[in-house]
Scaffold this motif. Structure first.
Motif, PDB file in Angstrom:
ATOM      1  N   LEU A  28       0.831  -1.203   0.000  1.00 58.40           N
ATOM      2  CA  LEU A  28       0.000   0.000   0.000  1.00 58.40           C
ATOM      3  C   LEU A  28       0.863   1.250   0.000  1.00 58.40           C
ATOM      4  CD1 LEU A  28      -2.910  -1.039   2.349  1.00 58.40           C
ATOM      5  CD2 LEU A  28      -2.902  -0.857  -0.103  1.00 58.40           C
ATOM      6  N   ALA A  29       2.036   1.199   0.667  1.00 55.34           N
ATOM      7  CA  ALA A  29       2.939   2.351   0.618  1.00 55.34           C
ATOM      8  C   ALA A  29       3.433   2.570  -0.805  1.00 55.34           C
ATOM      9  CB  ALA A  29       4.114   2.129   1.560  1.00 55.34           C
ATOM     10  N   ILE A  30       3.726   1.474  -1.514  1.00 54.83           N
ATOM     11  CA  ILE A  30       4.171   1.608  -2.903  1.00 54.83           C
ATOM     12  C   ILE A  30       3.049   2.193  -3.755  1.00 54.83           C
ATOM     13  CG2 ILE A  30       4.815   0.287  -4.944  1.00 54.83           C
ATOM     14  CD1 ILE A  30       6.402  -1.525  -3.165  1.00 54.83           C
ATOM     15  N   ILE A  31       1.793   1.761  -3.494  1.00 55.99           N
ATOM     16  CA  ILE A  31       0.669   2.283  -4.269  1.00 55.99           C
ATOM     17  C   ILE A  31       0.513   3.782  -4.032  1.00 55.99           C
ATOM     18  CG2 ILE A  31      -1.832   2.212  -4.504  1.00 55.99           C
ATOM     19  CD1 ILE A  31      -1.684  -0.758  -4.022  1.00 55.99           C
ATOM     20  N   VAL A  32       0.659   4.206  -2.751  1.00 55.98           N
ATOM     21  CA  VAL A  32       0.537   5.640  -2.458  1.00 55.98           C
ATOM     22  C   VAL A  32       1.635   6.419  -3.165  1.00 55.98           C
ATOM     23  CG1 VAL A  32       0.729   7.331  -0.613  1.00 55.98           C
ATOM     24  CG2 VAL A  32      -0.703   5.354  -0.302  1.00 55.98           C
TER      25      VAL A  32
ATOM     26  N   TYR B 152       0.842   6.606  -6.801  1.00 52.66           N
ATOM     27  CA  TYR B 152      -0.269   7.520  -7.057  1.00 52.66           C
ATOM     28  C   TYR B 152       0.205   8.968  -7.024  1.00 52.66           C
ATOM     29  CZ  TYR B 152      -4.808   9.643  -6.874  1.00 52.66           C
ATOM     30  OH  TYR B 152      -5.898  10.391  -7.159  1.00 52.66           O
ATOM     31  N   ARG B 153       1.154   9.265  -6.136  1.00 53.55           N
ATOM     32  CA  ARG B 153       1.689  10.635  -6.092  1.00 53.55           C
ATOM     33  C   ARG B 153       2.381  10.977  -7.391  1.00 53.55           C
ATOM     34  NH1 ARG B 153       3.961  10.588  -0.541  1.00 53.55           N
ATOM     35  NH2 ARG B 153       2.166  11.032   0.758  1.00 53.55           N
ATOM     36  N   ARG B 154       3.049   9.986  -7.977  1.00 49.26           N
ATOM     37  CA  ARG B 154       3.866  10.246  -9.167  1.00 49.26           C
ATOM     38  C   ARG B 154       3.029  10.224 -10.442  1.00 49.26           C
ATOM     39  NH1 ARG B 154       9.231  10.342 -10.129  1.00 49.26           N
ATOM     40  NH2 ARG B 154       9.942   9.510 -12.117  1.00 49.26           N
ATOM     41  N   LYS B 155       2.102   9.256 -10.538  1.00 48.06           N
ATOM     42  CA  LYS B 155       1.374   9.039 -11.781  1.00 48.06           C
ATOM     43  C   LYS B 155      -0.078   9.497 -11.721  1.00 48.06           C
ATOM     44  CE  LYS B 155       4.599   6.548 -13.892  1.00 48.06           C
ATOM     45  NZ  LYS B 155       5.242   6.991 -15.126  1.00 48.06           N
ATOM     46  N   HIS B 156      -0.570   9.814 -10.541  1.00 42.87           N
ATOM     47  CA  HIS B 156      -1.975  10.192 -10.332  1.00 42.87           C
ATOM     48  C   HIS B 156      -2.933   9.095 -10.762  1.00 42.87           C
ATOM     49  CE1 HIS B 156      -0.656  14.056  -9.136  1.00 42.87           C
ATOM     50  NE2 HIS B 156      -0.044  14.263 -10.268  1.00 42.87           N
ATOM     51  N   THR B 157      -2.511   7.863 -10.647  1.00 47.24           N
ATOM     52  CA  THR B 157      -3.403   6.739 -10.892  1.00 47.24           C
ATOM     53  C   THR B 157      -2.860   5.528 -10.144  1.00 47.24           C
ATOM     54  OG1 THR B 157      -4.390   5.311 -12.524  1.00 47.24           O
ATOM     55  CG2 THR B 157      -2.181   6.061 -12.978  1.00 47.24           C
ATOM     56  N   ALA B 158      -3.745   4.589  -9.833  1.00 46.28           N
ATOM     57  CA  ALA B 158      -3.319   3.342  -9.190  1.00 46.28           C
ATOM     58  C   ALA B 158      -3.429   2.190 -10.176  1.00 46.28           C
ATOM     59  CB  ALA B 158      -4.156   3.067  -7.948  1.00 46.28           C
ATOM     60  N   ASP B 159      -3.307   2.502 -11.468  1.00 45.42           N
ATOM     61  CA  ASP B 159      -3.422   1.472 -12.497  1.00 45.42           C
ATOM     62  C   ASP B 159      -2.067   0.788 -12.677  1.00 45.42           C
ATOM     63  OD1 ASP B 159      -5.453   1.403 -15.368  1.00 45.42           O
ATOM     64  OD2 ASP B 159      -3.807   0.051 -14.932  1.00 45.42           O
TER      65      ASP B 159
ATOM     66  N   ALA C   1       0.208   1.793 -15.585  1.00 48.03           N
ATOM     67  CA  ALA C   1       0.843   3.106 -15.613  1.00 48.03           C
ATOM     68  C   ALA C   1       2.294   3.040 -15.172  1.00 48.03           C
ATOM     69  CB  ALA C   1       0.077   4.076 -14.718  1.00 48.03           C
TER      70      ALA C   1
END
Lengths: 108, 240
Positions: free
Chosen positions: A85-89, A92-99, A102
């Motif tokens: 989940l830390a990696i996902i956050v 998301y900060r970098r790419k603005h998506t959790a896909d 991406a």
């Protein structure tokens, strides 16, 4: 008591649901959730074998080993979800998506 | 016990079906929670009450809350909502003048209201269905060909069987006063297994969790100037 084979089939079905989720979803959080379902299926399987061993060999330490391994799997799953989940956050900060599609910075 | 098992069986099937079919991530998380709770019921019917309670505490308590928090931080809409590629453009388009989502998004929301009830589900992917069904067939074939002593569970070693953790047989008088004789699956029995049988693994897991906590803090931290993944965030907040 349920039959061991029925419980094992339940675990196999949950595991395959998790496999389907991992293969079909691209949202990273859904991927992690499906992974958790797979680990949960493994836990059910371990507890089933632990109970089966306890019915055959009346050896307290050996028959609780499966339950101990279930606790270890839970601890490792908790650590894995924390990191994931830390990696996902961070993603998301970098790419603005959790896909999952991406994250292609290392491609080429 | 058998009724508890069958109820948990059906409920966990429903929960996992919810997890893999629901489009909305929060509904999928609800399905995962249902599956976890039903698994706790399965553990209870398999004479493992301690594992059942820790399942509810760790999975349904801690992990689900962590998932919910990250769903709050990130965009919960999946690729099925926004179309591919779901990268930067998939964000809600905000109109800078009004500070509200632009009309294009509103129109889409109006269209969604007219959709039928099944629109909350994900269309099945053929290859994923084929692979997971093939895996299920393989597992089922393996389970069916298990030896016949897997047809039923044997009787539990009761505390009065006269065998304790050291494997030493005791007489009937000694059994009543021996603290080493514990019922199967109880907290005492599991904890003695951990601390007498596998203390090294317990310590290694504590080290692993410590490393995971450090890594999670480092990864999710803001304002790390000089580290590529976090620098742009610091810049953004500096401008704002």
């Amino acid at each position: 008591m349920p039959e061991p084979k029925v419980v094992l089939f339940l675990a196999a079905f949950l595991f395959c649901c998790g496999v389907y989720g991992v293969l079909s979803r691209r949202h990273l959080i859904m991927l992690l959730m499906s992974l958790e379902l797979m680990l949960n299926a493994i836990n059910i399987m371990l507890v089933t074998f632990s109970r089966h061993w306890a019915g055959k060999n009346h050896d307290m330490l050996g028959s609780h080993a499966g339950q101990f391994f279930t606790l270890m799997v839970m601890a490792v799953a908790a650590a894995e979800v924390g990191i994931g989940l830390a990696i996902i956050v961070a993603l998301y900060r970098r790419k603005h998506t959790a896909d999952a599609d991406a994250a292609t910075d290392l491609k080429n | 016990m058998i009724a508890l098992f069958w109820i948990s069986f059906i409920v966990s099937l429903v929960g996992s079906a919810l997890l893999i079919t629901q489009k909305h991530a929060v509904y999928a998380l609800l399905g995962l929670l249902i599956a976890f709770g039903a698994s706790a019921g399965v553990f209870l019917s398999l004479d493992a009450p301690f594992i059942a309670v820790s399942q509810i505490l760790i999975y349904a308590g801690a992990l689900a809350v962590m998932f919910l928090f990250v769903l709050m931080f990130t965009d919960t809409r999946t690729e099925e909502d926004v179309g591919l590629p779901g990268a930067v453009g998939s964000r809600a388009v905000f109109d800078p003048a009004t500070g509200r989502p632009s009309k294009k998004k509103k129109k889409k929301a109006d269209e969604e209201e007219k959709k039928p009830a099944l629109s909350g589900m994900v269309m099945p992917k053929p290859m994923a269905v084929a692979v997971s069904l093939a895996l299920l067939v393989c597992f089922t074939a393996t389970i069916v060909t298990l030896p016949s002593d897997y047809n039923r569970f044997g009787p539990l070693p009761s505390a009065y069987d006269g065998i304790n953790f050291e494997g030493v047989e005791r007489s009937a008088d000694q059994i009543k006063t021996d603290p080493n004789l514990l019922p199967f699956g109880s907290t005492e029995a599991v904890s003695r297994t951990i601390f007498e049988g596998f203390p090294l693994a317990f310590e290694v897991v504590s080290l692993l969790i410590f490393a995971a906590v450090l890594g999670a803090v480092l990864l999710a931290r803001r304002h790390l100037v000089g580290i590529p993944g976090t620098q742009d965030v610091a810049k953004e907040s500096g401008h704002a």
